[in-house]
Scaffold this motif. Structure first.
Motif, PDB file in Angstrom:
ATOM      1  N   LEU A   4      21.330  -9.151 -39.886  1.00  0.00           N
ATOM      2  CA  LEU A   4      21.530 -10.579 -39.644  1.00  0.00           C
ATOM      3  C   LEU A   4      22.113 -10.809 -38.255  1.00  0.00           C
ATOM      4  O   LEU A   4      22.911 -10.017 -37.771  1.00  0.00           O
ATOM      5  CB  LEU A   4      22.467 -11.182 -40.700  1.00  0.00           C
ATOM      6  CG  LEU A   4      21.978 -11.149 -42.146  1.00  0.00           C
ATOM      7  CD1 LEU A   4      22.909 -11.968 -43.031  1.00  0.00           C
ATOM      8  CD2 LEU A   4      20.553 -11.663 -42.262  1.00  0.00           C
TER       9      LEU A   4
ATOM     10  N   ALA B  27      16.168 -10.837 -48.184  1.00  0.00           N
ATOM     11  CA  ALA B  27      16.735 -10.815 -46.835  1.00  0.00           C
ATOM     12  C   ALA B  27      15.643 -11.022 -45.791  1.00  0.00           C
ATOM     13  O   ALA B  27      15.816 -11.779 -44.825  1.00  0.00           O
ATOM     14  CB  ALA B  27      17.459  -9.497 -46.588  1.00  0.00           C
ATOM     15  N   ARG B  28      14.507 -10.372 -45.982  1.00  0.00           N
ATOM     16  CA  ARG B  28      13.407 -10.510 -45.027  1.00  0.00           C
ATOM     17  C   ARG B  28      12.875 -11.942 -44.996  1.00  0.00           C
ATOM     18  O   ARG B  28      12.720 -12.545 -43.924  1.00  0.00           O
ATOM     19  CB  ARG B  28      12.272  -9.547 -45.387  1.00  0.00           C
ATOM     20  CG  ARG B  28      11.107  -9.551 -44.391  1.00  0.00           C
ATOM     21  CD  ARG B  28       9.973  -8.662 -44.866  1.00  0.00           C
ATOM     22  NE  ARG B  28       9.298  -9.214 -46.032  1.00  0.00           N
ATOM     23  CZ  ARG B  28       8.374 -10.185 -45.970  1.00  0.00           C
ATOM     24  NH1 ARG B  28       8.045 -10.718 -44.801  1.00  0.00           N
ATOM     25  NH2 ARG B  28       7.793 -10.620 -47.071  1.00  0.00           N
TER      26      ARG B  28
ATOM     27  N   TYR C   4      21.872 -12.078 -56.425  1.00  0.00           N
ATOM     28  CA  TYR C   4      22.795 -10.968 -56.149  1.00  0.00           C
ATOM     29  C   TYR C   4      23.904 -10.856 -57.192  1.00  0.00           C
ATOM     30  O   TYR C   4      24.244  -9.744 -57.627  1.00  0.00           O
ATOM     31  CB  TYR C   4      23.408 -11.129 -54.758  1.00  0.00           C
ATOM     32  CG  TYR C   4      24.475 -10.099 -54.449  1.00  0.00           C
ATOM     33  CD1 TYR C   4      24.128  -8.825 -54.021  1.00  0.00           C
ATOM     34  CD2 TYR C   4      25.827 -10.395 -54.619  1.00  0.00           C
ATOM     35  CE1 TYR C   4      25.102  -7.868 -53.757  1.00  0.00           C
ATOM     36  CE2 TYR C   4      26.804  -9.453 -54.358  1.00  0.00           C
ATOM     37  CZ  TYR C   4      26.436  -8.191 -53.926  1.00  0.00           C
ATOM     38  OH  TYR C   4      27.402  -7.249 -53.678  1.00  0.00           O
TER      39      TYR C   4
ATOM     40  N   ILE D  21      20.453 -15.813 -48.914  1.00  0.00           N
ATOM     41  CA  ILE D  21      19.762 -14.583 -49.324  1.00  0.00           C
ATOM     42  C   ILE D  21      20.204 -14.168 -50.720  1.00  0.00           C
ATOM     43  O   ILE D  21      19.377 -13.856 -51.593  1.00  0.00           O
ATOM     44  CB  ILE D  21      20.040 -13.451 -48.315  1.00  0.00           C
ATOM     45  CG1 ILE D  21      19.366 -13.756 -46.975  1.00  0.00           C
ATOM     46  CG2 ILE D  21      19.569 -12.108 -48.864  1.00  0.00           C
ATOM     47  CD1 ILE D  21      19.796 -12.834 -45.852  1.00  0.00           C
ATOM     48  N   GLU D  22      21.504 -14.173 -50.936  1.00  0.00           N
ATOM     49  CA  GLU D  22      22.024 -13.688 -52.217  1.00  0.00           C
ATOM     50  C   GLU D  22      21.684 -14.636 -53.360  1.00  0.00           C
ATOM     51  O   GLU D  22      21.462 -14.193 -54.495  1.00  0.00           O
ATOM     52  CB  GLU D  22      23.527 -13.454 -52.094  1.00  0.00           C
ATOM     53  CG  GLU D  22      23.839 -12.286 -51.146  1.00  0.00           C
ATOM     54  CD  GLU D  22      25.313 -11.994 -50.989  1.00  0.00           C
ATOM     55  OE1 GLU D  22      26.141 -12.837 -51.427  1.00  0.00           O
ATOM     56  OE2 GLU D  22      25.654 -10.934 -50.431  1.00  0.00           O
TER      57      GLU D  22
ATOM     58  N   THR E  87      15.611 -14.571 -43.736  1.00  0.00           N
ATOM     59  CA  THR E  87      15.894 -14.395 -42.308  1.00  0.00           C
ATOM     60  C   THR E  87      14.750 -14.931 -41.468  1.00  0.00           C
ATOM     61  O   THR E  87      14.960 -15.606 -40.456  1.00  0.00           O
ATOM     62  CB  THR E  87      16.134 -12.909 -41.983  1.00  0.00           C
ATOM     63  OG1 THR E  87      17.220 -12.424 -42.771  1.00  0.00           O
ATOM     64  CG2 THR E  87      16.475 -12.725 -40.515  1.00  0.00           C
TER      65      THR E  87
ATOM     66  N   LEU F 128      23.352  -5.991 -44.295  1.00  0.00           N
ATOM     67  CA  LEU F 128      23.319  -7.356 -43.765  1.00  0.00           C
ATOM     68  C   LEU F 128      23.959  -7.424 -42.379  1.00  0.00           C
ATOM     69  O   LEU F 128      23.490  -8.162 -41.509  1.00  0.00           O
ATOM     70  CB  LEU F 128      24.029  -8.311 -44.719  1.00  0.00           C
ATOM     71  CG  LEU F 128      23.333  -8.565 -46.058  1.00  0.00           C
ATOM     72  CD1 LEU F 128      24.150  -9.529 -46.902  1.00  0.00           C
ATOM     73  CD2 LEU F 128      21.921  -9.106 -45.854  1.00  0.00           C
TER      74      LEU F 128
ATOM     75  N   TRP G 277      25.153  -2.847 -49.206  1.00  0.00           N
ATOM     76  CA  TRP G 277      24.539  -4.158 -48.978  1.00  0.00           C
ATOM     77  C   TRP G 277      25.236  -4.879 -47.822  1.00  0.00           C
ATOM     78  O   TRP G 277      24.583  -5.469 -46.952  1.00  0.00           O
ATOM     79  CB  TRP G 277      24.615  -4.976 -50.257  1.00  0.00           C
ATOM     80  CG  TRP G 277      24.128  -6.390 -50.162  1.00  0.00           C
ATOM     81  CD1 TRP G 277      24.844  -7.525 -50.395  1.00  0.00           C
ATOM     82  CD2 TRP G 277      22.803  -6.828 -49.823  1.00  0.00           C
ATOM     83  NE1 TRP G 277      24.068  -8.638 -50.226  1.00  0.00           N
ATOM     84  CE2 TRP G 277      22.799  -8.239 -49.873  1.00  0.00           C
ATOM     85  CE3 TRP G 277      21.631  -6.166 -49.484  1.00  0.00           C
ATOM     86  CZ2 TRP G 277      21.672  -8.998 -49.594  1.00  0.00           C
ATOM     87  CZ3 TRP G 277      20.498  -6.926 -49.200  1.00  0.00           C
ATOM     88  CH2 TRP G 277      20.526  -8.321 -49.255  1.00  0.00           C
TER      89      TRP G 277
ATOM     90  N   ARG H 218      23.721 -15.403 -45.384  1.00  0.00           N
ATOM     91  CA  ARG H 218      23.990 -14.431 -46.448  1.00  0.00           C
ATOM     92  C   ARG H 218      24.010 -15.125 -47.808  1.00  0.00           C
ATOM     93  O   ARG H 218      23.459 -14.607 -48.791  1.00  0.00           O
ATOM     94  CB  ARG H 218      25.322 -13.733 -46.193  1.00  0.00           C
ATOM     95  CG  ARG H 218      25.697 -12.757 -47.311  1.00  0.00           C
ATOM     96  CD  ARG H 218      26.913 -11.932 -46.981  1.00  0.00           C
ATOM     97  NE  ARG H 218      27.137 -10.917 -48.000  1.00  0.00           N
ATOM     98  CZ  ARG H 218      27.891  -9.837 -47.829  1.00  0.00           C
ATOM     99  NH1 ARG H 218      28.499  -9.624 -46.676  1.00  0.00           N
ATOM    100  NH2 ARG H 218      28.031  -8.958 -48.804  1.00  0.00           N
TER     101      ARG H 218
END
Length: 308
Positions: free
Chosen positions: A38, A86-87, A60, A54-55, A90, A34, A30, A51
């Motif tokens: 990123l 993440a997609r 996460y 995202i988590e 971001t 990233l 992971w 990050r």
């Protein structure tokens, strides 16, 4: 035939590693993922902030805690959840300020004419802003030295750093975010922001040009302590022209006594004098690698020192 044991070679077959490896393997993959997708360095505030978003969106921490007990199908679903978060995050943050502090920890803004109301509203005062006359030396957001070709006004920085005066590192927040200066609004840590036009920059004349008592003092100081002329004098002194030092020593004394007058008679703080006059000539010389010292006899001496 017994199933093969997981060998720990997680990059040989990452999908097998995810299906059979412990949570530490998942965390390592992971982290690598990233780092690849990123923008910016892993150490940058924007990377860390994105990050974290995202988590939080993917859950996460829960995935990490449960990973070892998940079947391969459950691990696949959890991994897809991470990738989708993440997609989405971001994409949502591609050209948006995350309030990560990347800009705030590395610089403070120059003020623009559109920031004038901040003084009227007392969001900014003489104690939080200082003048940078033409010829002064600044450090850019990228950490590069720059000699100013024209005057600027700038929000103070925390002593010994480039961090903006209004940014609180522990809380990761700006004390005046909702009424922050215009350049803060324009900055883009994900891209190179456009440089304001020269006519946009706020100067002391915008603030004090119609107040003769203050403006006459500023212009007299500018004439007798001109930064560009100081640089020229230093070059001549380095070339052996000792008589060139007369201007410099007169400027040092004028600068010192004028500031003392402002402290005693106008009851200004030291910070406020730097709003009117810029930083002291002693500090300016120190930035250029010279140490100016006022002796007990009231005379300045000048010698090479450590450059900032």
């Amino acid at each position: 035939m017994s199933p093969r044991k997981f060998t720990g070679k997680i990059r040989t077959d990452p999908w097998e590693s995810l299906a059979r490896g412990p949570r530490e393997v998942m965390a390592s993959l992971w982290d690598e993922y990233l780092t690849d997708v990123l923008p910016g360095s892993k150490k940058s505030a924007r990377f860390r902030g994105l990050r974290r978003r995202i988590e939080e969106a993917a859950g996460y921490d829960e995935i990490f805690q449960k990973w070892n007990s998940l079947a391969p199908e459950g691990r696949a679903q959890a991994w897809r959840r991470l990738l989708e978060a993440a997609r989405l995050e971001t994409e949502a943050a591609r050209r948006v300020c995350l309030r990560c502090g990347e800009c705030c920890e590395n610089s403070s803004p120059f003020l623009l004419v559109s920031d004038l109301p901040l003084f009227l509203q007392e969001v900014l005062t003489w104690n939080e802003v200082y003048a940078l006359p033409r010829g002064d030396l600044v450090v850019t957001r990228e950490g590069q030295p720059l000699i100013l070709k024209e005057e600027r006004l700038r929000v103070r920085q925390v002593l010994g750093s480039r961090q903006c005066w209004f940014y609180q590192v522990v809380q990761k927040r700006c004390r005046i975010y909702e009424r922050r200066p215009e350049q803060c609004r324009r900055w883009q840590c994900w891209d190179e922001p456009p440089e304001p036009e020269s006519s946009e920059f706020l100067t002391r004349e915008h603030l004090f040009g119609q107040i003769p008592k203050i403006w006459d003092l500023i212009t007299a100081h500018q004439k007798r302590c001109d930064r560009t002329q100081v640089r020229e004098v230093l070059a001549r002194l380095a070339g052996g022209e000792e008589e060139a030092g007369d201007f410099l020593f007169e400027a040092l004394h004028f600068d010192h006594h004028l500031r003392q007058m402002l402290l005693r008679e106008w009851n200004l703080s030291t910070a406020a004098t730097e709003m009117l006059l810029g930083r002291s000539l002693v500090d300016f010389l120190h930035a250029l690698g010279y140490k100016a010292t006022l002796t007990p006899e009231g005379v300045y001496t000048l010698r090479p020192g450590e450059q900032e």
